[in-house]
Scaffold this motif. Structure first.
Motif, PDB file in Angstrom:
ATOM      1  N   LYS A  43     -36.300 -36.010  27.948  1.00 47.57           N
ATOM      2  CA  LYS A  43     -35.609 -36.370  26.558  1.00 47.57           C
ATOM      3  C   LYS A  43     -35.802 -35.169  25.644  1.00 47.57           C
ATOM      4  O   LYS A  43     -36.239 -34.329  25.959  1.00 47.57           O
ATOM      5  CB  LYS A  43     -36.536 -37.289  25.785  1.00 47.57           C
ATOM      6  N   ASP A  72     -38.390 -45.348  14.477  1.00 51.97           N
ATOM      7  CA  ASP A  72     -37.751 -46.147  15.724  1.00 51.97           C
ATOM      8  C   ASP A  72     -36.780 -45.140  16.534  1.00 51.97           C
ATOM      9  O   ASP A  72     -36.450 -45.189  17.716  1.00 51.97           O
ATOM     10  CB  ASP A  72     -37.263 -47.328  15.176  1.00 51.97           C
ATOM     11  N   LYS A  75     -38.780 -42.247  18.114  1.00 50.53           N
ATOM     12  CA  LYS A  75     -39.449 -42.466  19.192  1.00 50.53           C
ATOM     13  C   LYS A  75     -39.015 -42.948  20.400  1.00 50.53           C
ATOM     14  O   LYS A  75     -39.197 -42.863  21.549  1.00 50.53           O
ATOM     15  CB  LYS A  75     -40.891 -43.556  18.865  1.00 50.53           C
ATOM     16  N   ASP A  76     -37.542 -43.717  20.209  1.00 46.67           N
ATOM     17  CA  ASP A  76     -36.892 -43.951  21.267  1.00 46.67           C
ATOM     18  C   ASP A  76     -36.078 -42.807  21.889  1.00 46.67           C
ATOM     19  O   ASP A  76     -35.964 -42.995  23.131  1.00 46.67           O
ATOM     20  CB  ASP A  76     -36.042 -45.154  20.670  1.00 46.67           C
ATOM     21  N   ASN A  77     -35.840 -41.645  21.320  1.00 43.77           N
ATOM     22  CA  ASN A  77     -34.944 -40.943  21.949  1.00 43.77           C
ATOM     23  C   ASN A  77     -35.320 -39.323  21.929  1.00 43.77           C
ATOM     24  O   ASN A  77     -34.728 -38.684  22.468  1.00 43.77           O
ATOM     25  CB  ASN A  77     -33.633 -40.802  21.047  1.00 43.77           C
TER      26      ASN A  77
END
Length: 159
Positions: A43, A72, A75-77
């Motif tokens: 990532k 959000d 933490k996702d990307n």
């Protein structure tokens, strides 16, 4: 008696919801574990370069990085990494060692990632995309909305 039960129920619900909101934090990745994390799940990185004495750094940590939308999206990307520009340890980043800050200067890794136009300002937020070696720097205090816009408009091919 019913009033007391209702009051206690409402108070408990408020306390529980406050704890849930407070419990959401940005998952900072340790630089020591970054290589393993990238091998297991590649990532891009968001690197926050700060100093302990910088009040704007503290504001970005306590306001921007506590925003639920920013949390959000990050933490996702992204892997999120913090670098103290005055760190006195040798740090390994992307397989290369960077010696400690010496002689009143800042850490070489902070300089390499954060310096723009000959200056290293605090805080500096760096987005690093290892796939194509692209670095996007934001020097100075970044608000939640600014970071949200950048992350949302970032081309999906980079993520």
């Amino acid at each position: 008696m019913k009033r007391i039960i209702i009051i206690w129920t409402v108070l408990l619900m408020m306390a529980a919801s406050a704890e849930i909101v407070r419990g959401q934090t940005l998952p900072w990745t340790s630089i020591a574990h970054l290589g393993d994390s990238l091998r297991a799940n590649p990532k891009p990185l968001m690197v926050f370069i700060y100093t302990d004495w910088c009040k704007y750094c503290k504001m970005q940590e306590n306001i921007t990085f506590k925003d639920s939308e920013v949390i959000d999206l990050l933490k996702d990307n992204f892997y999120c990494l913090k670098i103290d520009a005055e760190d006195e340890r040798t740090l390994t980043f992307m397989g290369r060692n960077y010696g400690p800050a010496t002689g009143g200067d800042f850490h070489p890794l902070a300089i390499m990632l954060g310096k723009e136009n000959g200056k290293l300002l605090f805080p500096t937020t760096v987005f690093y995309f290892p796939n194509n070696q692209l670095i996007q720097r934001f020097q100075g205090l970044q608000g939640a909305k600014d970071l949200e816009k950048f992350i949302q408009k970032t081309d999906d091919s980079m993520l």
